[in-house]
Design an enzyme around this catalytic site. Structure first.
Site, PDB file in Angstrom:
ATOM      1  N   TYR A   1      66.734  31.271  23.731  1.00  0.00           N
ATOM      2  CA  TYR A   1      66.843  32.733  23.797  1.00  0.00           C
ATOM      3  C   TYR A   1      68.109  33.148  24.567  1.00  0.00           C
ATOM      4  O   TYR A   1      68.887  33.992  24.108  1.00  0.00           O
ATOM      5  CB  TYR A   1      65.591  33.304  24.469  1.00  0.00           C
ATOM      6  CG  TYR A   1      65.554  34.815  24.525  1.00  0.00           C
ATOM      7  CD1 TYR A   1      65.379  35.566  23.376  1.00  0.00           C
ATOM      8  CD2 TYR A   1      65.715  35.490  25.733  1.00  0.00           C
ATOM      9  CE1 TYR A   1      65.343  36.964  23.430  1.00  0.00           C
ATOM     10  CE2 TYR A   1      65.686  36.877  25.794  1.00  0.00           C
ATOM     11  CZ  TYR A   1      65.501  37.608  24.642  1.00  0.00           C
ATOM     12  OH  TYR A   1      65.473  38.978  24.693  1.00  0.00           O
TER      13      TYR A   1
ATOM     14  N   ALA B   1      70.810  31.426  25.093  1.00  0.00           N
ATOM     15  CA  ALA B   1      72.008  31.073  24.316  1.00  0.00           C
ATOM     16  C   ALA B   1      72.216  32.060  23.171  1.00  0.00           C
ATOM     17  O   ALA B   1      73.344  32.472  22.877  1.00  0.00           O
ATOM     18  CB  ALA B   1      71.874  29.646  23.778  1.00  0.00           C
TER      19      ALA B   1
ATOM     20  N   VAL C   1      65.517  39.151   8.828  1.00  0.00           N
ATOM     21  CA  VAL C   1      66.963  39.275   9.081  1.00  0.00           C
ATOM     22  C   VAL C   1      67.692  37.938   9.078  1.00  0.00           C
ATOM     23  O   VAL C   1      68.920  37.911   9.017  1.00  0.00           O
ATOM     24  CB  VAL C   1      67.260  40.021  10.411  1.00  0.00           C
ATOM     25  CG1 VAL C   1      66.758  41.449  10.369  1.00  0.00           C
ATOM     26  CG2 VAL C   1      66.699  39.262  11.626  1.00  0.00           C
TER      27      VAL C   1
HETATM   28  P1  NAP Z   1      58.824  43.253  19.760  1.00  0.00           P
HETATM   29  O1  NAP Z   1      57.880  44.268  20.310  1.00  0.00           O
HETATM   30  O2  NAP Z   1      58.328  41.881  19.496  1.00  0.00           O
HETATM   31  O3  NAP Z   1      59.494  43.865  18.415  1.00  0.00           O
HETATM   32  C1  NAP Z   1      60.387  43.102  17.655  1.00  0.00           C
HETATM   33  C2  NAP Z   1      60.117  43.352  16.185  1.00  0.00           C
HETATM   34  O4  NAP Z   1      61.057  42.563  15.411  1.00  0.00           O
HETATM   35  C3  NAP Z   1      58.701  42.893  15.763  1.00  0.00           C
HETATM   36  O5  NAP Z   1      58.114  43.837  14.893  1.00  0.00           O
HETATM   37  C4  NAP Z   1      58.995  41.580  15.063  1.00  0.00           C
HETATM   38  O6  NAP Z   1      57.998  41.218  14.108  1.00  0.00           O
HETATM   39  C5  NAP Z   1      60.312  41.893  14.387  1.00  0.00           C
HETATM   40  N1  NAP Z   1      60.992  40.660  13.947  1.00  0.00           N
HETATM   41  C6  NAP Z   1      60.899  39.430  14.492  1.00  0.00           C
HETATM   42  N2  NAP Z   1      61.605  38.545  13.764  1.00  0.00           N
HETATM   43  C7  NAP Z   1      62.154  39.235  12.723  1.00  0.00           C
HETATM   44  C8  NAP Z   1      62.958  38.858  11.620  1.00  0.00           C
HETATM   45  N3  NAP Z   1      63.352  37.590  11.425  1.00  0.00           N
HETATM   46  N4  NAP Z   1      63.324  39.827  10.735  1.00  0.00           N
HETATM   47  C9  NAP Z   1      62.927  41.119  10.899  1.00  0.00           C
HETATM   48  N5  NAP Z   1      62.149  41.526  11.921  1.00  0.00           N
HETATM   49  C10 NAP Z   1      61.759  40.590  12.830  1.00  0.00           C
HETATM   50  O7  NAP Z   1      60.100  43.069  20.725  1.00  0.00           O
HETATM   51  P2  NAP Z   1      60.766  44.022  21.834  1.00  0.00           P
HETATM   52  O8  NAP Z   1      60.275  43.574  23.154  1.00  0.00           O
HETATM   53  O9  NAP Z   1      60.696  45.441  21.466  1.00  0.00           O
HETATM   54  O10 NAP Z   1      62.268  43.509  21.719  1.00  0.00           O
HETATM   55  C11 NAP Z   1      63.193  44.117  20.852  1.00  0.00           C
HETATM   56  C12 NAP Z   1      64.552  43.541  21.148  1.00  0.00           C
HETATM   57  O11 NAP Z   1      64.885  43.765  22.527  1.00  0.00           O
HETATM   58  C13 NAP Z   1      64.650  42.034  20.916  1.00  0.00           C
HETATM   59  O12 NAP Z   1      65.916  41.709  20.380  1.00  0.00           O
HETATM   60  C14 NAP Z   1      64.509  41.463  22.319  1.00  0.00           C
HETATM   61  O13 NAP Z   1      65.126  40.211  22.454  1.00  0.00           O
HETATM   62  C15 NAP Z   1      65.210  42.541  23.136  1.00  0.00           C
HETATM   63  N6  NAP Z   1      64.785  42.579  24.529  1.00  0.00           N
HETATM   64  C16 NAP Z   1      63.502  42.906  24.885  1.00  0.00           C
HETATM   65  C17 NAP Z   1      63.161  42.946  26.230  1.00  0.00           C
HETATM   66  C18 NAP Z   1      61.772  43.315  26.710  1.00  0.00           C
HETATM   67  O14 NAP Z   1      61.511  43.220  27.923  1.00  0.00           O
HETATM   68  N7  NAP Z   1      60.870  43.748  25.836  1.00  0.00           N
HETATM   69  C19 NAP Z   1      64.118  42.622  27.213  1.00  0.00           C
HETATM   70  C20 NAP Z   1      65.393  42.290  26.822  1.00  0.00           C
HETATM   71  C21 NAP Z   1      65.723  42.273  25.478  1.00  0.00           C
HETATM   72  P3  NAP Z   1      56.860  40.158  14.619  1.00  0.00           P
HETATM   73  O15 NAP Z   1      56.020  40.906  15.597  1.00  0.00           O
HETATM   74  O16 NAP Z   1      56.135  39.804  13.352  1.00  0.00           O
HETATM   75  O17 NAP Z   1      57.601  39.005  15.256  1.00  0.00           O
END
Ligand code: NAP
Length: 260
Positions: A158, A160, A66
Site C-alpha cells: 500500500y 509503495a 480500474v
Molecule cells: P472504501 O470505503 O473501501 O471505498 C473504496 C471503493 O473503491 C469501494 O467501493 C471499493 O469496492 C472500490 N474499489 C476497490 N477496488 C476497485 C477497483 N479495482 N475498481 C473500482 N473500484 C474499486 O475506501 P476509502 O477509505 O473511502 O478510501 C478511498 C481512497 O482514499 C482510497 O484510495 C484509499 O487508499 C484512500 N485513503 C483512505 C484513507 C482512510 O482513512 N479511509 C486514508 C488515506 C487514504 P470494494 O468495497 O468492493 O473493495
C-alpha cells in the site's frame, strides 16, 4: 438566481460507492455537478446512483474494475457518451489490506499495486485522451495517502503504491499541462469512513487506531467531508495555478512527533 459552483460541469469519480468517494459525489451533486460514478461493487454503486437520482441529480453509474485496461476503456468511452465532456476526474478507488512483509503473497502485492497505481494510470490515460480531443482542459485529483510518506508495518504494498501515485501525479502534471489539464494528489491521514471505523472496533484494530490517533497533532481522525472539501477546491477554477502538488489532509499526522 444563484448559480451553483459546479453547475453545467461533469465529473467522473472512481470508488464512488463507498467511504470518501461516496461523500465526495454527494457534495459534488449538491454543488450542481453532473456525475459519472464508477466502482467495482455493483450493488452499492447502484444504491448510490439511485439515492442521488431520487434527489433530482444528473447521475450515471458504470461498473468497472480500474485495474482492467478493457473495462477502463469501455467505462471512459461510455462516460463521455452519456455525460458529454468530462471536466474533472477523481481517482479514489483503492484497497488497503494489511499483511506483514514476510507473509505477503505476490498475488496480494499485485492486487494492491494494480488497483492503487495501475488503476489511476489507466483511468487518467483514457480520460485525458478524451479531454484533449474535446479541447476542454480539465482537473484530475488522485487520492493518495499519508502512508505514501509514513512507514507502518503491514502496508509495504500500500505504501509503495501511494508513494508511486505521488510521483505519477507529478509526471502526469508535467505531460498534461500543455493541454490545460491540471493533476494533483490529496493525501488523507486517518479518516473515519465506515470501513476504517469498523476495523477499529476489534481488539487489535482498537489498539492500532488509538496509536495512530495519539500521533495526530489535531487529536482526532478526519471526516470524509474534510477530504472532499480539498478535492472540490482542486477541481474548481480557484485552483487554476495548482498542478503536480500532493496536499496533505491529515491533521498533521505526517509532521513528526506531536508531543513529549
Ligand atoms: P472504501 O470505503 O473501501 O471505498 C473504496 C471503493 O473503491 C469501494 O467501493 C471499493 O469496492 C472500490 N474499489 C476497490 N477496488 C476497485 C477497483 N479495482 N475498481 C473500482 N473500484 C474499486 O475506501 P476509502 O477509505 O473511502 O478510501 C478511498 C481512497 O482514499 C482510497 O484510495 C484509499 O487508499 C484512500 N485513503 C483512505 C484513507 C482512510 O482513512 N479511509 C486514508 C488515506 C487514504 P470494494 O468495497 O468492493 O473493495
Amino acid at each position: 438566481m444563484e448559480v451553483s459552483r459546479f453547475s453545467g460541469q461533469a465529473f467522473l469519480i472512481t470508488g464512488a460507492a463507498s467511504g470518501i468517494g461516496r461523500v465526495l459525489v454527494e457534495m459534488l451533486a449538491e454543488h450542481g455537478a453532473a456525475l459519472v460514478l464508477c466502482d467495482v461493487d455493483t450493488e452499492r454503486l447502484e444504491a448510490t446512483r439511485r439515492a442521488l437520482a431520487e434527489t433530482g441529480r444528473r447521475v450515471h453509474a458504470i461498473a468497472a474494475d480500474v485495474s482492467s485496461p478493457d473495462q477502463v476503456e469501455r467505462m471512459a468511452a461510455e462516460a463521455f457518451r452519456v455525460a458529454g465532456p468530462i471536466g474533472g476526474l477523481v481517482n479514489c478507488a483503492g484497497i488497503y489490506p494489511v499483511t506483514p512483509l514476510l507473509e505477503m503473497a505476490a498475488e496480494e502485492w499485485d492486487r494492491v499495486l494494480n488497483t492503487n497505481l495501475k488503476g489511476p494510470f489507466l483511468v487518467t490515460q483514457a480520460v485525458a485522451r478524451r479531454m484533449i480531443e474535446a479541447r476542454s482542459g480539465g482537473s484530475i485529483v488522485n487520492i493518495s495517502s499519508s502512508a505514501s510518506r509514513l512507514a507502518r508495518p503491514g502496508i509495504a504494498h500500500y505504501g509503495a503504491s501511494k508513494a508511486g501515485l505521488n510521483q505519477l501525479t507529478a509526471v502526469m502534471a508535467v505531460e498534461l499541462a500543455p493541454h490545460g489539464i491540471r493533476v494533483n494528489a490529496v493525501a488523507p491521514g486517518l479518516i473515519g469512513t465506515d470501513r476504517v471505523l469498523a476495523a477499529a472496533r476489534g481488539p487489535a484494530g482498537e489498539a492500532e487506531h488509538a496509536t495512530k490517533r495519539a500521533r495526530i497533532p489535531l487529536g482526532r481522525e478526519g471526516t470524509p467531508a474534510e477530504v472532499a472539501d480539498l478535492v472540490l477546491f482542486l477541481l474548481s477554477p480557484e485552483a487554476s495555478y495548482c498542478t503536480g502538488g500532493v496536499y496533505a489532509v491529515d491533521g498533521g499526522f505526517t509532521l513528526g512527533i506531536p508531543r513529549y
